[in-house]
Design a protein around this motif. Structure first.
Motif, PDB file in Angstrom:
ATOM      1  N   LEU A  18      81.912  19.316 -10.146  1.00 29.77           N
ATOM      2  CA  LEU A  18      82.119  20.616  -9.886  1.00 29.77           C
ATOM      3  C   LEU A  18      83.432  21.179 -10.205  1.00 29.77           C
ATOM      4  O   LEU A  18      84.318  20.756  -9.388  1.00 29.77           O
ATOM      5  CB  LEU A  18      81.507  21.034  -8.491  1.00 29.77           C
ATOM      6  N   LEU A  19      83.769  22.201 -10.881  1.00 31.60           N
ATOM      7  CA  LEU A  19      85.052  22.702 -11.299  1.00 31.60           C
ATOM      8  C   LEU A  19      85.084  23.810 -10.945  1.00 31.60           C
ATOM      9  O   LEU A  19      83.996  25.196 -11.064  1.00 31.60           O
ATOM     10  CB  LEU A  19      85.123  22.700 -12.823  1.00 31.60           C
ATOM     11  N   ILE A  20      86.080  24.547 -10.380  1.00 36.51           N
ATOM     12  CA  ILE A  20      86.290  26.064 -10.039  1.00 36.51           C
ATOM     13  C   ILE A  20      87.699  26.348 -10.617  1.00 36.51           C
ATOM     14  O   ILE A  20      88.724  25.739 -10.523  1.00 36.51           O
ATOM     15  CB  ILE A  20      86.521  26.054  -8.301  1.00 36.51           C
ATOM     16  N   ASP A  21      87.453  27.531 -11.216  1.00 44.61           N
ATOM     17  CA  ASP A  21      88.865  28.231 -11.990  1.00 44.61           C
ATOM     18  C   ASP A  21      88.787  29.525 -11.212  1.00 44.61           C
ATOM     19  O   ASP A  21      88.144  30.063 -10.096  1.00 44.61           O
ATOM     20  CB  ASP A  21      88.728  28.269 -13.204  1.00 44.61           C
ATOM     21  N   ASP A  22      89.652  30.388 -12.001  1.00 43.47           N
ATOM     22  CA  ASP A  22      89.934  31.958 -11.410  1.00 43.47           C
ATOM     23  C   ASP A  22      88.709  32.634 -10.974  1.00 43.47           C
ATOM     24  O   ASP A  22      88.587  33.172  -9.737  1.00 43.47           O
ATOM     25  CB  ASP A  22      90.685  32.635 -12.099  1.00 43.47           C
ATOM     26  N   LEU A  23      87.565  32.509 -12.003  1.00 42.75           N
ATOM     27  CA  LEU A  23      86.618  33.718 -11.906  1.00 42.75           C
ATOM     28  C   LEU A  23      85.153  32.747 -11.540  1.00 42.75           C
ATOM     29  O   LEU A  23      84.273  33.357 -11.185  1.00 42.75           O
ATOM     30  CB  LEU A  23      86.412  34.264 -13.338  1.00 42.75           C
ATOM     31  N   THR A  24      85.127  31.577 -12.049  1.00 41.30           N
ATOM     32  CA  THR A  24      83.485  31.072 -12.074  1.00 41.30           C
ATOM     33  C   THR A  24      83.715  29.608 -11.575  1.00 41.30           C
ATOM     34  O   THR A  24      84.702  29.022 -11.353  1.00 41.30           O
ATOM     35  CB  THR A  24      83.326  30.757 -13.340  1.00 41.30           C
ATOM     36  N   CYS A  25      82.460  29.222 -11.087  1.00 42.72           N
ATOM     37  CA  CYS A  25      82.206  27.800 -10.510  1.00 42.72           C
ATOM     38  C   CYS A  25      81.232  27.107 -11.359  1.00 42.72           C
ATOM     39  O   CYS A  25      80.143  27.692 -11.558  1.00 42.72           O
ATOM     40  CB  CYS A  25      81.907  27.806  -9.048  1.00 42.72           C
ATOM     41  N   SER A  26      81.424  25.911 -11.981  1.00 44.50           N
ATOM     42  CA  SER A  26      80.549  25.092 -12.699  1.00 44.50           C
ATOM     43  C   SER A  26      80.148  23.624 -12.531  1.00 44.50           C
ATOM     44  O   SER A  26      81.344  23.276 -12.061  1.00 44.50           O
ATOM     45  CB  SER A  26      80.817  25.524 -14.264  1.00 44.50           C
ATOM     46  N   VAL A  27      78.975  23.351 -12.900  1.00 43.67           N
ATOM     47  CA  VAL A  27      78.650  21.965 -12.412  1.00 43.67           C
ATOM     48  C   VAL A  27      78.536  21.285 -14.085  1.00 43.67           C
ATOM     49  O   VAL A  27      77.775  21.799 -14.843  1.00 43.67           O
ATOM     50  CB  VAL A  27      77.378  21.805 -11.758  1.00 43.67           C
TER      51      VAL A  27
ATOM     52  N   PRO B  43      77.461  19.690 -21.088  1.00 46.11           N
ATOM     53  CA  PRO B  43      77.358  21.227 -20.929  1.00 46.11           C
ATOM     54  C   PRO B  43      77.213  21.740 -19.347  1.00 46.11           C
ATOM     55  O   PRO B  43      76.616  21.106 -18.551  1.00 46.11           O
ATOM     56  CB  PRO B  43      75.768  21.621 -21.620  1.00 46.11           C
ATOM     57  N   SER B  44      77.699  22.767 -19.043  1.00 52.91           N
ATOM     58  CA  SER B  44      78.087  23.294 -17.800  1.00 52.91           C
ATOM     59  C   SER B  44      76.804  24.243 -17.279  1.00 52.91           C
ATOM     60  O   SER B  44      76.048  24.693 -18.076  1.00 52.91           O
ATOM     61  CB  SER B  44      79.158  24.092 -17.638  1.00 52.91           C
ATOM     62  N   SER B  45      76.529  24.061 -16.072  1.00 49.06           N
ATOM     63  CA  SER B  45      75.553  25.086 -15.443  1.00 49.06           C
ATOM     64  C   SER B  45      76.428  25.886 -14.359  1.00 49.06           C
ATOM     65  O   SER B  45      77.257  25.327 -13.681  1.00 49.06           O
ATOM     66  CB  SER B  45      74.566  24.310 -14.764  1.00 49.06           C
ATOM     67  N   ILE B  46      76.353  27.212 -14.452  1.00 45.54           N
ATOM     68  CA  ILE B  46      77.158  27.950 -13.563  1.00 45.54           C
ATOM     69  C   ILE B  46      76.512  27.852 -12.281  1.00 45.54           C
ATOM     70  O   ILE B  46      75.345  28.144 -11.903  1.00 45.54           O
ATOM     71  CB  ILE B  46      76.987  29.645 -13.882  1.00 45.54           C
ATOM     72  N   VAL B  47      77.571  27.847 -11.200  1.00 47.73           N
ATOM     73  CA  VAL B  47      77.012  27.981  -9.787  1.00 47.73           C
ATOM     74  C   VAL B  47      77.634  29.329  -8.916  1.00 47.73           C
ATOM     75  O   VAL B  47      78.961  29.907  -9.254  1.00 47.73           O
ATOM     76  CB  VAL B  47      77.799  26.807  -9.103  1.00 47.73           C
ATOM     77  N   THR B  48      76.592  30.080  -8.455  1.00 51.91           N
ATOM     78  CA  THR B  48      77.157  31.169  -7.965  1.00 51.91           C
ATOM     79  C   THR B  48      77.700  31.053  -6.377  1.00 51.91           C
ATOM     80  O   THR B  48      76.854  30.238  -5.647  1.00 51.91           O
ATOM     81  CB  THR B  48      75.918  32.214  -8.017  1.00 51.91           C
TER      82      THR B  48
ATOM     83  N   ASN C 257      76.924  23.507   0.499  1.00 51.66           N
ATOM     84  CA  ASN C 257      76.333  22.744  -0.135  1.00 51.66           C
ATOM     85  C   ASN C 257      75.789  23.694  -1.329  1.00 51.66           C
ATOM     86  O   ASN C 257      75.097  24.296  -1.501  1.00 51.66           O
ATOM     87  CB  ASN C 257      74.889  22.420   0.308  1.00 51.66           C
ATOM     88  N   PRO C 258      76.562  23.451  -2.628  1.00 48.03           N
ATOM     89  CA  PRO C 258      76.350  23.932  -3.855  1.00 48.03           C
ATOM     90  C   PRO C 258      74.804  23.699  -4.267  1.00 48.03           C
ATOM     91  O   PRO C 258      74.534  24.738  -5.104  1.00 48.03           O
ATOM     92  CB  PRO C 258      77.396  23.422  -4.806  1.00 48.03           C
ATOM     93  N   THR C 259      74.156  22.663  -3.776  1.00 49.23           N
ATOM     94  CA  THR C 259      72.891  22.530  -4.510  1.00 49.23           C
ATOM     95  C   THR C 259      72.021  23.545  -3.770  1.00 49.23           C
ATOM     96  O   THR C 259      71.169  24.042  -4.540  1.00 49.23           O
ATOM     97  CB  THR C 259      72.505  21.085  -4.241  1.00 49.23           C
ATOM     98  N   THR C 260      71.779  23.460  -2.515  1.00 46.51           N
ATOM     99  CA  THR C 260      70.798  24.429  -1.778  1.00 46.51           C
ATOM    100  C   THR C 260      71.477  25.896  -1.586  1.00 46.51           C
ATOM    101  O   THR C 260      70.951  26.658  -0.919  1.00 46.51           O
ATOM    102  CB  THR C 260      70.679  23.666  -0.439  1.00 46.51           C
ATOM    103  N   THR C 261      72.767  26.101  -1.594  1.00 45.88           N
ATOM    104  CA  THR C 261      73.535  27.226  -1.578  1.00 45.88           C
ATOM    105  C   THR C 261      73.825  27.642  -0.099  1.00 45.88           C
ATOM    106  O   THR C 261      74.445  28.768   0.292  1.00 45.88           O
ATOM    107  CB  THR C 261      72.796  28.584  -2.242  1.00 45.88           C
ATOM    108  N   ALA C 262      73.724  26.645   0.759  1.00 48.10           N
ATOM    109  CA  ALA C 262      73.610  26.737   2.012  1.00 48.10           C
ATOM    110  C   ALA C 262      75.352  26.610   2.541  1.00 48.10           C
ATOM    111  O   ALA C 262      75.789  25.884   1.904  1.00 48.10           O
ATOM    112  CB  ALA C 262      72.777  25.915   2.995  1.00 48.10           C
ATOM    113  N   PHE C 263      75.627  27.541   3.556  1.00 56.42           N
ATOM    114  CA  PHE C 263      77.224  27.478   3.863  1.00 56.42           C
ATOM    115  C   PHE C 263      77.252  27.882   5.261  1.00 56.42           C
ATOM    116  O   PHE C 263      76.256  28.472   5.931  1.00 56.42           O
ATOM    117  CB  PHE C 263      77.895  28.423   3.013  1.00 56.42           C
ATOM    118  N   LYS C 264      78.315  27.538   5.951  1.00 56.04           N
ATOM    119  CA  LYS C 264      78.735  27.635   7.276  1.00 56.04           C
ATOM    120  C   LYS C 264      79.977  28.026   7.617  1.00 56.04           C
ATOM    121  O   LYS C 264      80.979  27.031   7.253  1.00 56.04           O
ATOM    122  CB  LYS C 264      78.280  26.540   8.196  1.00 56.04           C
ATOM    123  N   HIS C 265      80.520  29.153   8.093  1.00 51.94           N
ATOM    124  CA  HIS C 265      81.867  29.295   8.541  1.00 51.94           C
ATOM    125  C   HIS C 265      82.220  28.636   9.455  1.00 51.94           C
ATOM    126  O   HIS C 265      81.516  28.576  10.658  1.00 51.94           O
ATOM    127  CB  HIS C 265      82.023  30.928   8.510  1.00 51.94           C
TER     128      HIS C 265
END
Length: 233
Positions: free
Chosen positions: A65-74, A86-91, A125-133
């Motif tokens: 998983l790569l994060i740059d200034d504007l995007t996140c991709s796998v 080839p990459s897949s964009i992660v939101t 979790n980038p796969t499920t998109t779940a997150f917790k503060h």
């Protein structure tokens, strides 16, 4: 391959879950949870998670998983050519600014990240998109670069936890967040006083065999370099 006359409906649910679904990508596992309550319960067990993670370790399943200034991709890793596929964009599922998300630690597809503009810690979790503060009103869950260290681990009760080491004006603070009980607690942690100095950099923790390992390095050529271990059990 199924024998002639046998369909998926004839297979026991346990066989489908632990012999078939442990071999499919994590995103497909997430979709499979919506099939029925029984599947959801089985796919949420730690036994399934452990088996799925172990079978995901083969090289053909490795991703970065790569994060740059504007995007996140796998990207899939192509080991034969030391390259990425080839990459897949992660939101990002949480609010953030440009160049704002830093990955601090990872374990079994779960990431501990920091929002650089607020210093807040999150589990994601980038796969499920779940997150917790993880930040709290009493100042737990805030990360300061070059002074703090983070490590993710799983304890003997299969509870995912975050170890957060802080250094504030020469004072060491060590806190553990439990995902199961959703709270922080302070724990004792003994180390040499000199390692609390900002002249030492602490790495992120690496979890292996029930132990978190941190490298602690002095900030000049020829300085002290040590490994500090934390037995999670």
């Amino acid at each position: 391959m199924l024998n002639k006359g046998i369909t998926m409906a004839d297979l026991p649910v346990h066989t489908i879950v632990f012999e078939i679904l442990t071999r499919v990508p994590a995103k497909d596992v997430g979709r499979s949870k919506s099939v029925c309550k029984q599947w959801y319960a089985l796919l949420s067990t730690q036994d399934f998670v452990r088996m799925h993670c172990s079978r995901s370790l083969v090289s053909s399943n490795q991703r970065v998983l790569l994060i740059d200034d504007l995007t996140c991709s796998v990207h899939p890793i192509i080991f034969q050519s030391n390259d990425y596929g080839p990459s897949s964009i992660v939101t990002f599922p949480f609010h953030h600014h440009n160049n704002d998300v830093s990955i601090l630690s990872h374990l079994n597809g779960l990431l501990c990240v920091c929002l650089n503009h607020t210093y807040e810690l999150l589990l994601w979790n980038p796969t499920t998109t779940a997150f917790k503060h993880l930040s709290t009103p009493d100042s737990h869950g805030f990360y300061i670069n070059n002074l703090d260290a983070i490590g993710l681990y799983v304890d003997a009760d299969d509870d995912y936890k975050v170890l957060h080491i802080t250094r504030r004006s020469g004072v060491l603070g060590v806190y553990v967040y439990s995902r199961e009980v959703d709270s922080w607690r302070n724990i004792p942690f003994i180390t040499r006083q000199e390692y609390l100095s900002p002249h030492f950099n602490w790495s992120a923790g690496t979890f292996c065999g029930g132990t978190l390992y941190f490298t602690v390095c002095e900030c000049w050529v020829g300085g002290t370099n040590v490994v500090i271990c934390f037995d999670v059990n």
